[in-house]
Design an enzyme around this catalytic site. Structure first.
Site, PDB file in Angstrom:
ATOM      1  N   ASP A  22       0.817  -1.228   0.000  1.00 15.02           N
ATOM      2  CA  ASP A  22       0.000   0.000   0.000  1.00 15.02           C
ATOM      3  C   ASP A  22       0.839   1.261   0.000  1.00 15.02           C
ATOM      4  O   ASP A  22       2.016   1.250   0.365  1.00 15.02           O
ATOM      5  CB  ASP A  22      -0.941   0.019   1.206  1.00 15.02           C
ATOM      6  CG  ASP A  22      -0.211   0.012   2.542  1.00 15.02           C
ATOM      7  OD1 ASP A  22       0.701  -0.817   2.716  1.00 15.02           O
ATOM      8  OD2 ASP A  22      -0.541   0.839   3.420  1.00 15.02           O
ATOM      9  N   GLU A  38      -0.035  -1.003   5.696  1.00 19.67           N
ATOM     10  CA  GLU A  38       1.056  -0.580   6.572  1.00 19.67           C
ATOM     11  C   GLU A  38       0.846   0.836   7.055  1.00 19.67           C
ATOM     12  O   GLU A  38       1.019   1.149   8.236  1.00 19.67           O
ATOM     13  CB  GLU A  38       2.392  -0.675   5.816  1.00 19.67           C
ATOM     14  CG  GLU A  38       3.627  -0.485   6.704  1.00 19.67           C
ATOM     15  CD  GLU A  38       4.136   0.951   6.768  1.00 19.67           C
ATOM     16  OE1 GLU A  38       5.063   1.207   7.538  1.00 19.67           O
ATOM     17  OE2 GLU A  38       3.595   1.842   6.068  1.00 19.67           O
TER      18      GLU A  38
END
Ligand SMILES: [Zn+2]
Length: 314
Positions: free
Chosen positions: A104, A172
């Protein structure tokens, strides 16, 4: 893809003409997809929207990348992806190395920019040595740089390396949720290189280092995670420092998550795999998480070359 197809057809024709004389298995091997550079993979992955919480398409793309190469691939409910590549010839039985990066990215743009992060690709452009997004948006160098280096290693047919466990995590940026969810019992390795650091001159080796700012404390409090203590005995760090000296001609700077605010998922892995030997390294990136985010192309290439040398001697 065209080149690959052409190779397959050439192989088939050759195979048929030689069918009476040769086993075709050798020729079939030529169907293995071609290997690209880290930057080429970076451009590819940038084409797939992957803001935090919207990683499914990029996760599927990575899983497919592994499957077409014949790797063992796991994908969990949070779209974390784990894939295993065998060690290179003669190194199949060495202990595995885990290479880890997060899928991400932080999605931000300047007010006047028209860009739908849910479906528009990010198009990297290179000016001098700096890679930026074509429009004033975040680039996703965090952690696309790490993703792309791991992909280039996985795709390569020529690197000498131990068995590789490539772990791509999700969410994350909003709280290490993918790493937190991931079942580490799937991993065989006890050595982990996280590629989510910012700045190629330093290694992140623990949660706290020196008298740097206590930035890790809010993170620890928020995720209720324990420390990543500095390990006096770290063969992985020693080997990487040795390669660093010969590659860069200087000592690596040692740092903690507290003064870099990078490689933060190591906290989760330190918690779940207390015996693991871990380190975090990365590429030169400026103005991270802003529409001015940029990554040095030469740094990406250099860190990739450095990583390859590390894999050769691990
Ligand atoms: Zn990151």
């Amino acid at each position: 893809m065209k080149t690959i197809k052409k190779n397959i057809y050439t192989s088939l024709a050759l195979c048929m003409s030689l069918a009476f004389f040769l086993s075709c298995s050798e020729i079939d091997n030529q169907e293995i997809p071609i290997a690209k550079t880290a930057y080429e993979y970076f451009v590819e992955i940038s084409g797939i929207p992957r803001c935090t919480g919207n990683e499914k398409a990029a996760s599927n793309y990575l899983a497919e990348f592994g499957r077409v190469r014949g790797f063992e691939v796991f994908q969990d409910e949070m779209f974390n992806v784990l894939m295993r590549k065998n060690g290179s010839k003669g190194r199949e039985h060495e202990p595995p190395i885990i290479l880890q990066a997060h899928i991400d990215m932080v999605c931000k743009k300047d007010n006047n920019v028209i860009h739908d992060f849910e479906k528009d690709p990010i198009i990297p452009v290179v000016n001098d040595d700096w890679i930026t997004a074509e429009k004033r948006t975040t680039l996703g160098a965090d952690n696309g740089g790490g993703l792309s280096m791991i992909m280039a290693v996985l795709a390569s047919h020529h690197i000498s390396h131990p068995p590789i466990e490539a772990l791509f995590t999700t969410q994350e940026e909003t709280g290490l949720h993918g790493a937190d969810f991931f079942d580490v019992s799937l991993l065989n390795g006890q050595r982990l290189i996280n590629l989510d650091m910012i700045g190629e001159e330093a290694f992140v080796v623990s949660s706290k280092w020196d008298d740097g700012p206590d930035l890790v404390i809010p993170i620890l409090a928020r995720f209720a995670l324990p420390d990543w203590p500095y390990k006096a005995d770290s063969p992985l760090r020693d080997t990487m420092a040795e390669v660093f000296r010969s590659f860069y001609g200087k000592e690596p700077v040692l740092a903690g998550i507290n003064n870099r605010v990078a490689g933060v998922e190591c906290l989760v892995f330190a918690n779940k795999m207390p015996n693991a030997d871990m380190i975090s390294i990365g590429v030169d990136i400026m103005d991270i998480h802003t529409p001015y985010e940029r990554m040095s192309l030469s740094s990406l290439n250099r860190v990739y070359d450095y990583l390859v040398q590390v894999l050769e001697v691990l």
